[in-house]
Design a protein around this motif. Sequence first.
Motif, PDB file in Angstrom:
ATOM      1  N   LEU A  95       0.719  -1.075  -0.156  1.00 33.43           N
ATOM      2  CA  LEU A  95      -0.139  -0.075   0.156  1.00 33.43           C
ATOM      3  C   LEU A  95       0.821   1.139   0.093  1.00 33.43           C
ATOM      4  N   THR A  96       1.938   1.232   0.649  1.00 37.13           N
ATOM      5  CA  THR A  96       3.073   2.399   0.478  1.00 37.13           C
ATOM      6  C   THR A  96       3.305   2.661  -0.882  1.00 37.13           C
ATOM      7  N   PHE A  97       3.692   1.465  -1.516  1.00 38.00           N
ATOM      8  CA  PHE A  97       4.203   1.612  -2.990  1.00 38.00           C
ATOM      9  C   PHE A  97       3.235   2.087  -3.839  1.00 38.00           C
ATOM     10  N   VAL A 113      -2.092   5.256   4.189  1.00 38.52           N
ATOM     11  CA  VAL A 113      -1.956   3.854   4.351  1.00 38.52           C
ATOM     12  C   VAL A 113      -2.897   3.219   5.398  1.00 38.52           C
ATOM     13  N   MET A 114      -2.796   3.721   6.648  1.00 37.03           N
ATOM     14  CA  MET A 114      -3.357   3.304   7.866  1.00 37.03           C
ATOM     15  C   MET A 114      -4.928   3.626   7.820  1.00 37.03           C
ATOM     16  N   THR A 115      -5.326   4.876   7.155  1.00 35.38           N
ATOM     17  CA  THR A 115      -6.822   4.800   6.874  1.00 35.38           C
ATOM     18  C   THR A 115      -7.470   4.003   6.085  1.00 35.38           C
ATOM     19  N   ALA A 116      -6.560   3.568   4.894  1.00 34.10           N
ATOM     20  CA  ALA A 116      -7.077   2.738   4.050  1.00 34.10           C
ATOM     21  C   ALA A 116      -7.265   1.074   4.756  1.00 34.10           C
ATOM     22  N   MET A 117      -6.260   0.667   5.407  1.00 35.10           N
ATOM     23  CA  MET A 117      -6.252  -0.512   6.051  1.00 35.10           C
ATOM     24  C   MET A 117      -7.215  -0.467   7.118  1.00 35.10           C
ATOM     25  N   GLU A 118      -7.483   0.636   7.638  1.00 33.78           N
ATOM     26  CA  GLU A 118      -8.492   0.629   8.960  1.00 33.78           C
ATOM     27  C   GLU A 118     -10.010   0.417   8.114  1.00 33.78           C
ATOM     28  N   VAL A 122      -7.882  -4.535   7.354  1.00 31.38           N
ATOM     29  CA  VAL A 122      -6.664  -5.394   7.257  1.00 31.38           C
ATOM     30  C   VAL A 122      -5.593  -5.143   8.051  1.00 31.38           C
ATOM     31  N   THR A 123      -5.906  -4.182   9.033  1.00 33.15           N
ATOM     32  CA  THR A 123      -4.634  -3.603   9.976  1.00 33.15           C
ATOM     33  C   THR A 123      -4.023  -4.899  10.562  1.00 33.15           C
ATOM     34  N   ASP A 124      -4.754  -5.739  10.969  1.00 38.62           N
ATOM     35  CA  ASP A 124      -3.933  -7.055  11.564  1.00 38.62           C
ATOM     36  C   ASP A 124      -3.383  -7.825  10.572  1.00 38.62           C
ATOM     37  N   ILE A 147      -9.186   2.729  -2.759  1.00 34.78           N
ATOM     38  CA  ILE A 147      -9.612   3.809  -2.402  1.00 34.78           C
ATOM     39  C   ILE A 147      -8.325   4.689  -1.629  1.00 34.78           C
ATOM     40  N   LEU A 148      -7.061   4.107  -1.666  1.00 33.89           N
ATOM     41  CA  LEU A 148      -6.047   4.773  -1.079  1.00 33.89           C
ATOM     42  C   LEU A 148      -5.913   6.311  -1.482  1.00 33.89           C
ATOM     43  N   HIS A 149      -5.904   6.598  -2.741  1.00 29.32           N
ATOM     44  CA  HIS A 149      -5.614   7.950  -3.183  1.00 29.32           C
ATOM     45  C   HIS A 149      -6.873   8.904  -3.221  1.00 29.32           C
ATOM     46  N   ASN A 150      -7.993   8.367  -2.732  1.00 31.64           N
ATOM     47  CA  ASN A 150      -9.295   9.000  -2.577  1.00 31.64           C
ATOM     48  C   ASN A 150      -9.716   9.594  -3.857  1.00 31.64           C
ATOM     49  N   PRO A 151      -9.859   8.605  -4.810  1.00 29.33           N
ATOM     50  CA  PRO A 151     -10.297   8.802  -6.326  1.00 29.33           C
ATOM     51  C   PRO A 151     -11.849   9.528  -6.310  1.00 29.33           C
TER      52      PRO A 151
END
Length: 339
Positions: A95-97, A113-118, A122-124, A147-151
């Motif tokens: 996700l960082t990549f 990244v943390m927001t997308a995982m939460e 998938v944070t676990d 959804i990571l880049h808030n499209p």
Amino acid sequence: MIEVKHLSKTYGSVTAVDDISFRVAHGEILGFLGPNGAGKTTTMRILTGYIPPTEGEVIVAGFNVFDEPIEAKRRTGYLPETPPLYPEMTVREFLTFVAQINNIARADRRRRVMTAMERTWVTDMADRHCATLSKGYRQRVGLAQAILHNPEVLILDEPTAGLDPKQIIETRELIKELAGDHTIILSTHILPEVSQTCQRVVIISRGHVVAENTPENLTALGQGVTTVRLRFDTQDMTASTTLASIPGVLRVTTVEQRNSVTTMDVETEHDHDLRRDLAQTIVANGWGLLELRSMQMSLEDVFLHLTTEEQDEKSTILDESSQPEQLHHKKHATELDNE
């Protein structure tokens, strides 16, 4: 927000998508449905700029997908049916990549990244390698990268495939939360999911649009007749004949007979509400009325009716024309676009 204009895609002499047009308004969730080989995956690949159309154009967030591909893709999040994860990376690394290639500022990457995982639960699994993830977790990580880049636009191909019932409910709720700020096209084979999630539906078959409406209107329009389910207690063997004699009744079908309890489906004309007449007839004959309810046509029924009807019409045309070449091309069209 999304405009598809006279879109066609051919592979040689095979037509996979045939002159389809539709619009998706800002903040709307559109269900994009069709049987295997209908052209869904081809259409979604064109919408995301993965492959070019033979004819027509696609406008995403005001940008032509093929004249201004970079601008259109910056505004699009895409979850393909099989999420393209890098197996050697951990979920956090992957996700960082993705954040890096989407030009998210370095200072903001960790938070995104943390927001997308939460949001995708998938944070676990953040430090697990993608190669070790179950299908359900792979799907959720795929949604996180979309959804990571808030499209502004999300195109989701089978987003709940492989999820357990709890995860499916959570993902549906997330998709509904995303609507409003995001415009979403959702492709799925789970039709109840469409009824619960989407504001409008486009159904395609054999490469072209056969229906476009709200789920509620589609089920209402597909309801040529009304079916009333009756369950009553009687030993009278002429019950079906008696009910069939009521004016406006089209057909009576016995569903089940167990001991003295009979279950029947009574079909009536769609604009005739005969529930009162049916109840009065049952009471007048001394039968014990146990249940009376209208049976609504489901979205699955409408989908099967439209796509089967379309397939039958195509088969009839081919049979009448007696052109083996068309049958050969039709077979290869399904192989090329077997979604």
